[in-house]
Design a protein around this motif. Structure first.
Motif, short mmCIF file in Angstrom:
data_model
loop_
_atom_site.label_atom_id
_atom_site.label_comp_id
_atom_site.label_asym_id
_atom_site.label_seq_id
_atom_site.Cartn_x
_atom_site.Cartn_y
_atom_site.Cartn_z
N LEU A 1 1.11 -0.84 -0.16
CA LEU A 1 0.55 -0.23 0.01
C LEU A 1 1.26 1.11 0.07
O LEU A 1 1.73 1.77 1.01
CB LEU A 1 -1.02 -0.16 1.36
N GLY B 1 -9.36 4.08 0.63
CA GLY B 1 -9.75 4.33 -0.96
C GLY B 1 -10.09 3.48 -1.04
O GLY B 1 -11.02 2.98 -2.24
N TRP B 2 -9.80 2.17 -0.71
CA TRP B 2 -10.21 0.50 -0.84
C TRP B 2 -11.56 -0.43 -0.25
O TRP B 2 -11.38 -1.59 -0.76
CB TRP B 2 -8.27 -0.39 -0.44
N GLY B 3 -11.73 0.73 0.20
CA GLY B 3 -12.91 -0.14 1.46
C GLY B 3 -12.34 -0.11 2.48
O GLY B 3 -11.77 0.64 3.34
N SER C 1 -10.07 -8.34 -1.52
CA SER C 1 -10.47 -6.69 -1.57
C SER C 1 -9.91 -6.92 0.79
O SER C 1 -9.93 -7.59 0.86
CB SER C 1 -12.57 -7.10 -1.23
N THR D 1 0.39 0.10 -5.51
CA THR D 1 -0.14 -0.31 -4.33
C THR D 1 -0.39 -1.78 -4.59
O THR D 1 -1.55 -2.07 -6.33
CB THR D 1 -1.45 0.04 -4.16
N GLN D 2 -0.85 -2.39 -4.67
CA GLN D 2 -0.85 -4.31 -4.78
C GLN D 2 -1.63 -4.71 -3.71
O GLN D 2 -1.35 -5.23 -2.88
CB GLN D 2 -0.14 -5.47 -4.90
N LEU D 3 -3.23 -4.73 -3.81
CA LEU D 3 -4.01 -5.82 -3.06
C LEU D 3 -3.92 -7.03 -3.22
O LEU D 3 -4.78 -7.74 -4.54
CB LEU D 3 -5.22 -4.84 -2.29
N LEU E 1 -5.91 3.69 2.70
CA LEU E 1 -6.84 2.60 2.72
C LEU E 1 -8.14 2.77 2.74
O LEU E 1 -8.52 1.51 1.99
CB LEU E 1 -6.08 1.55 3.97
N GLU F 1 -12.55 -5.57 2.38
CA GLU F 1 -14.08 -5.44 3.07
C GLU F 1 -13.58 -6.59 4.04
O GLU F 1 -13.27 -7.87 3.85
CB GLU F 1 -15.29 -5.88 2.12
#
Length: 185
Positions: free
Chosen positions: A72, A125-127, A97, A92-94, A123, A99
């Motif tokens: 991140l 911004g990603w849920g 999700s 950024t590599q997730l 973070l 969530e």
């Protein structure tokens, strides 16, 4: 690394001590989560990414299953770019999700707290994670924001004229944590 750089640094954690610290931190993370399968490690560039990869492997060894791990980059969420200068942002590599996940932000060194603040903002911004925790290998003090790690390998009071370096074999060819004076231009 030059001989002068090596001569001016002080070893904080040897390779053996670093290994023991990483095992302890991985164990503490497992004790701090409800379900290791909901765990996600997100490294903060630069060395936090490599550190999260090492921790994910250790956690996998302890749990018997893979741990979600990614990166991140909070660069564009920082409030102090004019003071610290910009660097090339990293991707950024997730792994999936955030969530409902128990996310552990992983940083090599916590200093003012501004990088972590920016990472928390990035973070969002990603849920919405179920829970967000912070792991720092070294806490060097000098906090400007009320941010503290949930998991900390070592507290090392420093001067602002010093820096802490994490060195990892896969990246640097050596392993350990070192204190050294900041380089002067």
């Amino acid at each position: 690394m030059s001989a002068a750089d090596n001569a001016s640094r002080i070893e904080i954690l040897s390779e053996r001590d670093l290994r023991k610290t990483l095992i302890r931190l991985a164990t503490q993370v497992l004790e701090g989560v409800d379900d290791s399968k909901s765990l996600m490690l997100l490294g903060i560039p630069t060395r936090g990414v490599q550190l999260s990869q090492v921790l994910a492997l250790e956690l996998e060894r302890l749990t018997g299953h893979a741990i979600a791990q990614g990166a991140l980059d909070p660069t564009f969420h920082r409030d102090d770019l004019e003071r610290i200068g910009t660097r090339l942002p990293q991707l950024t590599q997730l792994p999936n999700s955030v969530e409902g996940r128990q996310v552990v932000l992983v940083d090599d060194v916590i200093f003012t707290g501004r990088t972590v603040r920016a990472a928390l903002e990035a973070l969002q911004g990603w849920g919405r994670a179920e829970r967000v925790m912070l792991l720092a290998l070294v806490d060097r003090g000098h906090r400007e924001l009320p941010i503290q790690p949930d998991f900390c390998g070592r507290v090392v009071p420093t001067r602002r004229s010093e820096t802490i370096e994490l060195r990892l074999k896969d990246v640097d060819g050596e392993e350990g944590v070192f204190l050294r004076p900041l380089r002067t231009p």
